[in-house]
Each structure stands twice: as structure tokens, then as C-alpha cells.
Design an enzyme around this catalytic site. Sequence first.
Site, PDB file in Angstrom:
ATOM      1  N   SER A 176       0.842  -1.062  -0.013  1.00 45.55           N
ATOM      2  CA  SER A 176       0.065  -0.115  -0.077  1.00 45.55           C
ATOM      3  C   SER A 176       0.936   1.165  -0.116  1.00 45.55           C
ATOM      4  O   SER A 176       1.693   1.510  -0.915  1.00 45.55           O
ATOM      5  CB  SER A 176      -0.960  -0.109   1.388  1.00 45.55           C
ATOM      6  N   THR A 177       0.927   2.038   0.922  1.00 43.28           N
ATOM      7  CA  THR A 177       1.672   3.370   1.011  1.00 43.28           C
ATOM      8  C   THR A 177       3.161   3.148   1.043  1.00 43.28           C
ATOM      9  O   THR A 177       3.697   2.037   1.762  1.00 43.28           O
ATOM     10  CB  THR A 177       1.209   4.232   2.432  1.00 43.28           C
ATOM     11  N   HIS A 202      -2.541  -1.157  -3.239  1.00 42.22           N
ATOM     12  CA  HIS A 202      -3.771  -0.125  -3.309  1.00 42.22           C
ATOM     13  C   HIS A 202      -3.621   0.900  -4.087  1.00 42.22           C
ATOM     14  O   HIS A 202      -2.629   1.933  -3.894  1.00 42.22           O
ATOM     15  CB  HIS A 202      -3.696   0.182  -1.855  1.00 42.22           C
ATOM     16  N   MET A 295      -0.086   1.116   5.043  1.00 43.44           N
ATOM     17  CA  MET A 295      -0.664   1.609   6.228  1.00 43.44           C
ATOM     18  C   MET A 295      -1.959   0.811   6.537  1.00 43.44           C
ATOM     19  O   MET A 295      -2.529   0.100   5.601  1.00 43.44           O
ATOM     20  CB  MET A 295      -1.380   3.095   6.005  1.00 43.44           C
ATOM     21  N   ASP A 298      -4.692  -4.367   6.115  1.00 40.83           N
ATOM     22  CA  ASP A 298      -5.038  -5.391   5.029  1.00 40.83           C
ATOM     23  C   ASP A 298      -3.854  -6.375   4.654  1.00 40.83           C
ATOM     24  O   ASP A 298      -2.687  -5.827   4.625  1.00 40.83           O
ATOM     25  CB  ASP A 298      -5.289  -4.454   3.909  1.00 40.83           C
TER      26      ASP A 298
END
Length: 355
Positions: A176-177, A202, A295, A298
Site C-alpha cells: 500500500s503506502t 492499493h 498503512m 489489510d
Amino acid sequence: MRKKTRVLIVDDSALVRNSLIRLFKTDPDIEVVGSAADPFLAAKIMETVIPDVITLDIEMPKMDGLTFLRKLMTQHPIAVVICSTLTEKGSDSYMKALELGAVEVITKPKVGTRQFFEEACIRVCDVVKAAALTKPKKLTAKPMIVQPKLTADAMLPKARTNSLQTTDKVALVGASTGGTEALLTFLQSMPLDCPGIAIVQHMPEHFTAAFSNRLNNICQIRVKEAVDGDSILRGQALIAPGNMHMLVKRSGSRYYVEIKDGPLVSRHRPSVDVLFRSGAHNVGKNAIGVIMTGMGDDGAKGMKEMHDAGTYCIAQDEASCVVFGMPHEAIKHGGVDSVMPLKRIASEVVAKSFR
């Protein structure tokens, strides 16, 4: 007393600025230290207060957001979250923002802005607070050299792992991030005979195609946005399309992906938990799981399910993560076999794929 995340809002739309101010006021851990209609006014504010995070539009008068972002990152790096009405046509700007050092991109609609921010309140606040935990790197003048190309219950129930035997290995990756650059490092290190790779990053709808194309032009292996029914092949990485879940399925000894709509899982679509649970169902010990910077949580539950099904699972270490949230949660859930720096993960995946 917990330190608040100080945010500076830079957007030429008064509606957007006011909507973000109201949104951030709902979170006691965020403080808006100023708002500006253009980068020149933002610079004036920053003479007296330095924010932890800047939310930044791209299309603005006097100076566009990308130019301002470049100046920030070459002179005084600050965590930046792009908040723009980028469309599929504007995805080049999206990728450029990430290359220049933006932590995350929030795509705002051209109409219904106020309603969008009301519905996305928790996500936007979470993104900003996560951005404040990052360590922005100073942008150097040296350009990137592109080498020529030589809970998942909502999507599928828990079940026993498919016991059909095959020697093919599959790498399942979630990020993600900070994941866009982490995946670049990971995939650039992959040899042409690497195991087939399925990735959930993401990312907003429309941008995964441009992201996949960018990686395909840089890496030795083939990288593409996944299409329903694509086979998972050696020397190829499939990236889940934005706003669609991706599952790994199996037909005989062939692994392939299924792309499907569905509810948000762990607040995301695509969801790493959905990919990982499908790996636990259909790949088991023939999978190699990787969870990278990001972050939230998930992927943590899904990785534990893969681990319990015999998958060898790797988490990126804290030092090399932009945000250690997702790997940390996976470790806490007990689904991780090895924790290692980003630069070691590709070689570990390749080594495990031949055992």
C-alpha cells in the site's frame, strides 16, 4: 499528550479547502495549520509554520502542483498527499507525482466534492496521519535512467487448501503506502525465470494500467495489469486493476487470476486479504507470500491463513518501509516466517521458488 498531525491544505478551490478543513476537524489527532489557494501563498504560510503533511492539488494557477512538489522535495522534503481530480487521461501526472516523492494520491471527483469527502472521511484522515509517519527523501537532480527492455469472507469463505499436486510456485504480494517504489525495487531485481507473481497494490481505478506499463518498461520481466483469466506465468507479474478484487484460481496445474467486483474488504478494493485468502485456498505450500510497506492491516489475516496452509511468508522490515503498518500487523498475527529488508526480498522469493 499525543502530538497532532499538522496539515497545510493547498488547493485553488475554496470548496475543496473548506471541505478538507471540516473533514480534518472530525479527527482529534489532526490540526489544520493553514490553507492556501496556490503554492506562493503556501510558501508564505511555511515561513512561520512547517506542517507535517501537505495536501496538494495538481492543477493550480501561478504554479502547478508538480512543480511545487519538485521544489519541496529538492529543498525541504515534507510528506505530501496529492488530492486531485486526475482522470485516466491524467494518469501520467499521477505517476509523476509518485516519482517526485508524493506519499499517496487521493482522487477527488470533478462534481460532488463535498459528498465525496464526507464519505471518504476516515480514509482521508488515515492517509494523512500515515503520511506524517513517513520519512520523505530529498529529491536529487539525477533522473531515473530507464534501461531498454531486453475480511475476505465477503469475497470467499474459508476452505481447505486444494490438495492437487504441482511443482509450480506462485508469489503473492501485497503493498500500500510506499508500495509503488517498493514494487519497483522488488520487480527490477527479478530474473526472467522468476516465479509467476500476482500483486495487489492499493491504487485508484484507472491508474494501475499506467503503473503496470511504467514497470514493464523498466523491468526485465513482463509486468501487466491483470485481466480476468490471465495465467500466472514464470517471468511475469500481474497487478490487480484498481477498484477490483483479484483472486488466484487453479485449473489442473495451471494457476490463473479471477478479477471481480465486490464490497470493500479491510476498507480496500482490491484487498490484499482477498488475494491472500485465495492463495491459502488454491496454492497453499506452492505459494510464497510477501507483504510490503503500507498503512493499516489489510493482508494480515490472509497471510496467517496462507501460513497455516503451508505458504512461506515474508514481511518487509521496518527500516525499509515507508509505513510499517501492514507488515507489523502480519507479524503480530503470527503469519510471517521471515522479516527482511526490501532489497533482499526478491532473491529470497527466487530461491524459495526453486526448492
